[in-house]
Design a protein around this motif. Structure first.
Motif, PDB file in Angstrom:
ATOM      1  N   UNK A   7       0.830  -1.207   0.000  1.00 33.38           N
ATOM      2  CA  UNK A   7       0.000   0.000   0.000  1.00 33.38           C
ATOM      3  C   UNK A   7       0.855   1.243   0.000  1.00 33.38           C
ATOM      4  N   UNK A   8       0.219   2.391   0.256  1.00 32.37           N
ATOM      5  CA  UNK A   8       0.935   3.656   0.247  1.00 32.37           C
ATOM      6  C   UNK A   8       0.463   4.541   1.383  1.00 32.37           C
ATOM      7  N   UNK A   9       1.330   5.469   1.780  1.00 32.71           N
ATOM      8  CA  UNK A   9       0.952   6.473   2.775  1.00 32.71           C
ATOM      9  C   UNK A   9       0.402   7.682   2.041  1.00 32.71           C
ATOM     10  N   UNK A 123       3.459  -0.905   7.957  1.00 36.16           N
ATOM     11  CA  UNK A 123       2.183  -1.311   8.532  1.00 36.16           C
ATOM     12  C   UNK A 123       1.040  -1.274   7.539  1.00 36.16           C
ATOM     13  N   UNK A 124       1.354  -1.065   6.264  1.00 37.31           N
ATOM     14  CA  UNK A 124       0.305  -0.975   5.252  1.00 37.31           C
ATOM     15  C   UNK A 124      -0.339  -2.334   5.017  1.00 37.31           C
ATOM     16  N   UNK A 206      -9.351  -3.987  -7.156  1.00 38.13           N
ATOM     17  CA  UNK A 206      -9.853  -3.990  -5.781  1.00 38.13           C
ATOM     18  C   UNK A 206      -8.886  -3.181  -4.930  1.00 38.13           C
ATOM     19  N   UNK A 207      -9.428  -2.292  -4.094  1.00 37.40           N
ATOM     20  CA  UNK A 207      -8.608  -1.421  -3.246  1.00 37.40           C
ATOM     21  C   UNK A 207      -9.128  -1.492  -1.814  1.00 37.40           C
ATOM     22  N   UNK A 208      -8.204  -1.602  -0.871  1.00 40.83           N
ATOM     23  CA  UNK A 208      -8.546  -1.516   0.557  1.00 40.83           C
ATOM     24  C   UNK A 208      -7.742  -0.374   1.168  1.00 40.83           C
ATOM     25  N   UNK A 209      -8.406   0.468   1.933  1.00 42.42           N
ATOM     26  CA  UNK A 209      -7.762   1.602   2.593  1.00 42.42           C
ATOM     27  C   UNK A 209      -7.978   1.477   4.091  1.00 42.42           C
ATOM     28  N   UNK A 210      -6.880   1.577   4.862  1.00 40.66           N
ATOM     29  CA  UNK A 210      -7.036   1.459   6.313  1.00 40.66           C
ATOM     30  C   UNK A 210      -7.368   2.813   6.925  1.00 40.66           C
ATOM     31  N   UNK A 211      -7.571   2.835   8.239  1.00 41.34           N
ATOM     32  CA  UNK A 211      -8.023   4.047   8.928  1.00 41.34           C
ATOM     33  C   UNK A 211      -6.954   5.138   8.940  1.00 41.34           C
ATOM     34  N   UNK A 212      -5.713   4.783   8.593  1.00 45.15           N
ATOM     35  CA  UNK A 212      -4.638   5.774   8.537  1.00 45.15           C
ATOM     36  C   UNK A 212      -4.362   6.244   7.111  1.00 45.15           C
ATOM     37  N   UNK A 213      -5.231   5.845   6.179  1.00 40.65           N
ATOM     38  CA  UNK A 213      -5.108   6.305   4.800  1.00 40.65           C
ATOM     39  C   UNK A 213      -4.156   5.517   3.945  1.00 40.65           C
ATOM     40  N   UNK A 215      -3.146   2.414   1.564  1.00 34.45           N
ATOM     41  CA  UNK A 215      -3.925   1.620   0.633  1.00 34.45           C
ATOM     42  C   UNK A 215      -3.142   0.424   0.112  1.00 34.45           C
ATOM     43  N   UNK A 216      -3.883  -0.551  -0.345  1.00 33.76           N
ATOM     44  CA  UNK A 216      -3.316  -1.639  -1.125  1.00 33.76           C
ATOM     45  C   UNK A 216      -4.288  -1.928  -2.257  1.00 33.76           C
ATOM     46  N   UNK A 217      -3.800  -2.549  -3.305  1.00 32.08           N
ATOM     47  CA  UNK A 217      -4.668  -2.865  -4.429  1.00 32.08           C
ATOM     48  C   UNK A 217      -4.208  -4.128  -5.130  1.00 32.08           C
ATOM     49  N   UNK A 218      -5.131  -4.753  -5.840  1.00 32.52           N
ATOM     50  CA  UNK A 218      -4.825  -5.863  -6.722  1.00 32.52           C
ATOM     51  C   UNK A 218      -5.734  -5.728  -7.934  1.00 32.52           C
ATOM     52  N   UNK A 219      -5.377  -6.368  -9.036  1.00 28.30           N
ATOM     53  CA  UNK A 219      -6.196  -6.269 -10.238  1.00 28.30           C
ATOM     54  C   UNK A 219      -6.103  -7.555 -11.040  1.00 28.30           C
ATOM     55  N   UNK A 220      -7.142  -7.808 -11.807  1.00 29.01           N
ATOM     56  CA  UNK A 220      -7.160  -8.899 -12.776  1.00 29.01           C
ATOM     57  C   UNK A 220      -7.772  -8.359 -14.057  1.00 29.01           C
ATOM     58  N   UNK A 221      -7.408  -8.957 -15.170  1.00 27.43           N
ATOM     59  CA  UNK A 221      -8.035  -8.610 -16.439  1.00 27.43           C
ATOM     60  C   UNK A 221      -9.020  -9.707 -16.811  1.00 27.43           C
ATOM     61  N   UNK A 222     -10.255  -9.312 -17.126  1.00 23.73           N
ATOM     62  CA  UNK A 222     -11.259 -10.264 -17.572  1.00 23.73           C
ATOM     63  C   UNK A 222     -11.672  -9.910 -18.989  1.00 23.73           C
TER      64      UNK A 222
END
Length: 329
Positions: A7-9, A123-124, A206-213, A215-222
């Motif tokens: 993820x990222x800060x 901690x991301x 798909x992206x998930x963001x924690x309470x400290x901002x 993020x992490x992401x993953x992707x697939x091509x369909x």
């Protein structure tokens, strides 16, 4: 199963002007070359606190199109063309020091953590799309189950906020019992959606963001239906021209003007409805574009004589400057 993504800060800062990544919409106006799958290697993704710079370098072997570089939040950092890429950005050019960067060429992308990123990046969270797998073929109008995972490394940063992006191919999650049908943005680890556009490829994120901002992401091509093959490669994105430099460039350059569906009068040819702008409420999120091929025969004085006080262009100035090369995409 996909590799878990870092993820990222994020922190308040001057935001970077984002370019919207677009596919080559002017297929008839672009070189008819077949895109090859690139093999991307990010050699370096490092932040120097002393110099205040972010450096990203690497190679994209086998690709023929543009190489686009983003931070993990989707902010565009730069681009390259051909077999290699190199971007150096100063602190003032960044909205925040990213924990990771993403490099994309065609349908291939790679994510790499940034060396020297803030300690909080450790901690991301980490994300992964479990189902469907990359390259899955779907049918338009048939409900498909999407599922992801998100792992917290910092329990104090819970709960997560979840987001799904279907690349413009699906309306969202159908609200049960709604008539006429209404949809909402999926906000959970799993969702069921129907793709409403056929014969195309879609990058699902798909992206998930924690309470400290962070993020992490993953992707697939369909693939939905039978996507066309042999399309030209995506060209590198360019910043908009400076005022007065709109006509600069070489003969054959293609200019793509994206817009939301109701923003332009998009049901006719620009030569017959040259104003091309009509506000409409509510706006919708279908993205379309006008594409123009530049012609060196245009004379700036003649072009600007066709401009009205509101900046519209007369049919004569369009025919003189662009002729039959104007097209809608």
């Amino acid at each position: 199963m996909n590799t878990l993504r870092p993820a990222t800060e994020t922190r308040p800062a001057r935001r970077l002007l984002l370019g919207v990544p677009l596919l080559a919409l002017a297929v008839l106006l672009a070189p008819q070359a077949v895109s090859a799958a690139a093999k991307i290697k990010i050699a370096k993704a490092a932040w120097s606190e002393k110099a205040g710079t972010l450096t990203i370098t690497g190679k994209a072997k086998g690709g023929t199109g543009a190489v686009e570089i983003y931070d993990i939040n989707g902010r565009r950092l730069g681009s390259g063309q051909g077999g290699s890429f190199a971007v150096t950005l100063n602190r003032q050019d960044l909205a925040g020091i990213p924990c990771a960067v993403r490099v994309q060429s065609g349908d291939t992308e790679v994510i790499k953590p940034v060396k020297g990123a803030p300690k909080s990046c450790a901690g991301a969270p980490a994300c992964g799309i479990v189902s469907p797998g990359d390259g899955t073929v779907l049918q338009m109008g048939v409900e498909t189950h999407f599922e992801a995972t998100a792992t917290a490394k910092d329990p104090a940063a819970l709960p997560f906020k979840y987001e799904w992006d279907f690349g413009g191919g699906a309306m969202g999650e159908l609200i049960a019992g709604s008539y006429p049908p209404a949809y909402k943005r999926p906000d959970a680890l799993s969702t069921r959606v129907q793709f409403v556009r056929n014969d195309s490829r879609y990058r699902v994120r798909f992206v998930a963001t924690d309470a400290k901002g962070r993020r992490c992401e993953d992707s697939v091509e369909v693939m939905v239906g039978n996507p066309p093959s042999g399309l030209p490669s995506k060209v590198s994105e360019q910043p908009p021209p400076a005022l007065g430099g709109e006509l600069d460039g070489a003969a054959g350059d293609v200019v793509v003007l994206p817009f939301e569906e109701w923003t332009f009068q998009n049901s006719s040819d620009m030569r017959y409805n040259p104003n091309g702008y009509s506000s409409f409420s509510p706006t919708v999120n279908n993205v379309r574009a006008y594409a123009f091929r530049k012609d060196v025969s245009v004379r700036p004085s003649a072009f600007f004589r066709g401009l009205s006080a509101r900046g519209t262009v007369s049919p004569d100035s369009y025919r003189g400057g662009y002729g039959d090369d104007e097209a809608r995409a």
